[in-house]
Write a protein that holds these residues in place. Structure first.
Motif, PDB file in Angstrom:
ATOM      1  N   THR A   1      -1.322  14.888  12.416  1.00 28.20           N
ATOM      2  CA  THR A   1      -1.786  14.009  13.486  1.00 28.20           C
ATOM      3  C   THR A   1      -0.607  13.261  14.076  1.00 28.20           C
ATOM      4  O   THR A   1       0.184  12.655  13.341  1.00 28.20           O
ATOM      5  N   ALA A   2      -0.480  13.312  15.397  1.00 31.33           N
ATOM      6  CA  ALA A   2       0.519  12.520  16.124  1.00 31.33           C
ATOM      7  C   ALA A   2      -0.246  11.543  17.007  1.00 31.33           C
ATOM      8  O   ALA A   2      -1.192  11.934  17.686  1.00 31.33           O
ATOM      9  N   MET A   3       0.170  10.254  16.979  1.00 36.35           N
ATOM     10  CA  MET A   3      -0.585   9.243  17.713  1.00 36.35           C
ATOM     11  C   MET A   3       0.321   8.222  18.392  1.00 36.35           C
ATOM     12  O   MET A   3       1.480   8.070  18.018  1.00 36.35           O
TER      13      MET A   3
ATOM     14  N   LEU B   1       1.192  12.041   5.810  1.00 33.18           N
ATOM     15  CA  LEU B   1       1.316  10.920   6.743  1.00 33.18           C
ATOM     16  C   LEU B   1       0.901  11.320   8.152  1.00 33.18           C
ATOM     17  O   LEU B   1       0.915  12.498   8.503  1.00 33.18           O
ATOM     18  N   LYS B   2       0.591  10.326   8.966  1.00 37.10           N
ATOM     19  CA  LYS B   2       0.342  10.530  10.394  1.00 37.10           C
ATOM     20  C   LYS B   2       1.583  10.055  11.137  1.00 37.10           C
ATOM     21  O   LYS B   2       2.202   9.062  10.756  1.00 37.10           O
ATOM     22  N   MET B   3       1.934  10.751  12.207  1.00 34.83           N
ATOM     23  CA  MET B   3       3.130  10.444  12.993  1.00 34.83           C
ATOM     24  C   MET B   3       2.794   9.473  14.111  1.00 34.83           C
ATOM     25  O   MET B   3       1.839   9.685  14.851  1.00 34.83           O
ATOM     26  N   VAL B   4       3.607   8.410  14.248  1.00 34.90           N
ATOM     27  CA  VAL B   4       3.458   7.436  15.322  1.00 34.90           C
ATOM     28  C   VAL B   4       4.697   7.518  16.193  1.00 34.90           C
ATOM     29  O   VAL B   4       5.822   7.412  15.706  1.00 34.90           O
ATOM     30  N   SER B   5       4.489   7.731  17.492  1.00 33.44           N
ATOM     31  CA  SER B   5       5.618   7.868  18.401  1.00 33.44           C
ATOM     32  C   SER B   5       5.192   7.502  19.814  1.00 33.44           C
ATOM     33  O   SER B   5       4.095   6.981  20.026  1.00 33.44           O
ATOM     34  N   ALA B   6       6.077   7.792  20.769  1.00 34.48           N
ATOM     35  CA  ALA B   6       5.803   7.488  22.172  1.00 34.48           C
ATOM     36  C   ALA B   6       6.601   8.444  23.059  1.00 34.48           C
ATOM     37  O   ALA B   6       7.549   9.080  22.612  1.00 34.48           O
ATOM     38  N   GLY B   7       6.197   8.531  24.304  1.00 32.60           N
ATOM     39  CA  GLY B   7       6.953   9.282  25.306  1.00 32.60           C
ATOM     40  C   GLY B   7       7.103  10.762  24.993  1.00 32.60           C
ATOM     41  O   GLY B   7       6.213  11.407  24.432  1.00 32.60           O
ATOM     42  N   LYS B   8       8.255  11.299  25.351  1.00 31.56           N
ATOM     43  CA  LYS B   8       8.544  12.728  25.179  1.00 31.56           C
ATOM     44  C   LYS B   8       8.440  13.184  23.726  1.00 31.56           C
ATOM     45  O   LYS B   8       7.859  14.248  23.454  1.00 31.56           O
ATOM     46  N   PRO B   9       8.959  12.419  22.760  1.00 30.35           N
ATOM     47  CA  PRO B   9       8.807  12.870  21.378  1.00 30.35           C
ATOM     48  C   PRO B   9       7.339  13.041  20.970  1.00 30.35           C
ATOM     49  O   PRO B   9       7.007  14.009  20.286  1.00 30.35           O
ATOM     50  N   LEU B  10       6.466  12.131  21.397  1.00 27.56           N
ATOM     51  CA  LEU B  10       5.047  12.257  21.072  1.00 27.56           C
ATOM     52  C   LEU B  10       4.490  13.552  21.644  1.00 27.56           C
ATOM     53  O   LEU B  10       3.759  14.277  20.959  1.00 27.56           O
ATOM     54  N   LYS B  11       4.858  13.873  22.866  1.00 24.57           N
ATOM     55  CA  LYS B  11       4.415  15.141  23.474  1.00 24.57           C
ATOM     56  C   LYS B  11       4.949  16.327  22.678  1.00 24.57           C
ATOM     57  O   LYS B  11       4.238  17.310  22.467  1.00 24.57           O
TER      58      LYS B  11
ATOM     59  N   LEU C   1       0.830  -1.194   0.000  1.00 22.29           N
ATOM     60  CA  LEU C   1       0.000   0.000   0.000  1.00 22.29           C
ATOM     61  C   LEU C   1       0.866   1.246   0.000  1.00 22.29           C
ATOM     62  O   LEU C   1       2.060   1.187   0.274  1.00 22.29           O
ATOM     63  N   ASP C   2       0.238   2.362  -0.290  1.00 17.40           N
ATOM     64  CA  ASP C   2       0.947   3.630  -0.132  1.00 17.40           C
ATOM     65  C   ASP C   2       1.096   3.902   1.355  1.00 17.40           C
ATOM     66  O   ASP C   2       0.247   3.528   2.156  1.00 17.40           O
ATOM     67  N   ALA C   3       2.159   4.571   1.714  1.00 19.63           N
ATOM     68  CA  ALA C   3       2.410   4.885   3.121  1.00 19.63           C
ATOM     69  C   ALA C   3       1.304   5.786   3.665  1.00 19.63           C
ATOM     70  O   ALA C   3       0.799   6.659   2.972  1.00 19.63           O
ATOM     71  N   GLU C   4       0.953   5.532   4.913  1.00 17.89           N
ATOM     72  CA  GLU C   4      -0.031   6.344   5.613  1.00 17.89           C
ATOM     73  C   GLU C   4       0.526   6.888   6.925  1.00 17.89           C
ATOM     74  O   GLU C   4      -0.013   7.837   7.482  1.00 17.89           O
ATOM     75  N   TYR C   5       1.607   6.257   7.413  1.00 16.41           N
ATOM     76  CA  TYR C   5       2.137   6.581   8.739  1.00 16.41           C
ATOM     77  C   TYR C   5       3.660   6.625   8.693  1.00 16.41           C
ATOM     78  O   TYR C   5       4.283   5.925   7.907  1.00 16.41           O
ATOM     79  N   LEU C   6       4.223   7.436   9.590  1.00 16.86           N
ATOM     80  CA  LEU C   6       5.664   7.517   9.791  1.00 16.86           C
ATOM     81  C   LEU C   6       5.927   7.219  11.260  1.00 16.86           C
ATOM     82  O   LEU C   6       5.213   7.726  12.132  1.00 16.86           O
ATOM     83  N   ILE C   7       6.936   6.396  11.537  1.00 20.18           N
ATOM     84  CA  ILE C   7       7.277   6.072  12.918  1.00 20.18           C
ATOM     85  C   ILE C   7       8.716   6.475  13.192  1.00 20.18           C
ATOM     86  O   ILE C   7       9.573   6.387  12.311  1.00 20.18           O
ATOM     87  N   ASP C   8       8.968   6.942  14.413  1.00 19.79           N
ATOM     88  CA  ASP C   8      10.317   7.366  14.791  1.00 19.79           C
ATOM     89  C   ASP C   8      10.934   6.352  15.748  1.00 19.79           C
ATOM     90  O   ASP C   8      10.350   5.296  16.029  1.00 19.79           O
ATOM     91  N   LEU C   9      12.112   6.675  16.262  1.00 19.51           N
ATOM     92  CA  LEU C   9      12.849   5.784  17.157  1.00 19.51           C
ATOM     93  C   LEU C   9      12.023   5.378  18.369  1.00 19.51           C
ATOM     94  O   LEU C   9      11.946   4.197  18.704  1.00 19.51           O
ATOM     95  N   ASN C  10      11.389   6.332  19.023  1.00 19.91           N
ATOM     96  CA  ASN C  10      10.626   6.007  20.230  1.00 19.91           C
ATOM     97  C   ASN C  10       9.453   5.091  19.925  1.00 19.91           C
ATOM     98  O   ASN C  10       9.126   4.202  20.709  1.00 19.91           O
ATOM     99  N   GLY C  11       8.827   5.290  18.798  1.00 15.63           N
ATOM    100  CA  GLY C  11       7.734   4.414  18.388  1.00 15.63           C
ATOM    101  C   GLY C  11       8.226   2.998  18.121  1.00 15.63           C
ATOM    102  O   GLY C  11       7.596   2.020  18.536  1.00 15.63           O
ATOM    103  N   VAL C  12       9.365   2.877  17.438  1.00 14.02           N
ATOM    104  CA  VAL C  12       9.937   1.555  17.158  1.00 14.02           C
ATOM    105  C   VAL C  12      10.324   0.864  18.457  1.00 14.02           C
ATOM    106  O   VAL C  12      10.027  -0.319  18.655  1.00 14.02           O
TER     107      VAL C  12
END
Length: 151
Positions: A139-141, A114-124, A7-18
């Motif tokens: 959108t960050a989720m 794209l929508k951003m997927v992350s966690a912790g401080k980066p998400l904030k 599929l075409d990309a819909e989301y991007l994930i960073d280090l904290n998300g991984v």
């Protein structure tokens, strides 16, 4: 949906998300993460692989076991958006300023829809930048929100 359909990309994930995806106790979230990487809905910020190797060798080895991974590297136009975001954001009252990679990832998301997927401080940070810069299309989720959305 067939597992091999790209599929075409819909989301991007960073280090904290991984990191959160690899450390989660939820098989649902972990499986959704791996499946989304495999079919191309989820892309990884390019620097993530090196950052993961530098900060956690064991998680990096686990990450390397995931077959299909597609990375996104910022283009010149996205670097321009990043610079504009940094200017729009301005400095914090107490001197606190999100790291530049947060702005870069937001620029990629805005440019490529794209929508951003992350966690912790980066998400904030992503949410704070989005609010301060009035980014209505951004959108960050969390990983849990991501998994629920694509399930």
């Amino acid at each position: 949906m067939p597992k091999n359909k790209v599929l075409d990309a819909e989301y991007l994930i960073d280090l904290n998300g991984v990191e959160e995806a690899l450390n989660t106790q939820s098989n649902f979230i972990r499986d959704t993460f791996v499946d989304a990487l495999a079919d191309g809905r989820l892309r990884i910020a390019k620097r993530t692989s090196k950052e993961l190797k530098d900060c956690d060798e064991e998680l990096y080895e686990e990450f390397q076991q995931i077959g299909a991974k597609r990375y996104i590297t910022p283009k010149v136009a996205e670097q321009s958006i990043q610079a504009d975001l940094i200017v729009d954001h301005g400095g914090g009252l107490l001197g606190g300023f999100p790291p530049e990679d947060r702005f870069e990832n937001i620029a990629i998301c805005l440019s490529q829809g794209l929508k951003m997927v992350s966690a912790g401080k980066p998400l904030k940070d992503y949410k704070s930048i989005g609010k301060k810069c009035k980014l209505n299309g951004f959108t960050a989720m969390t990983l849990a929100e991501f998994a629920q959305e694509i399930a």
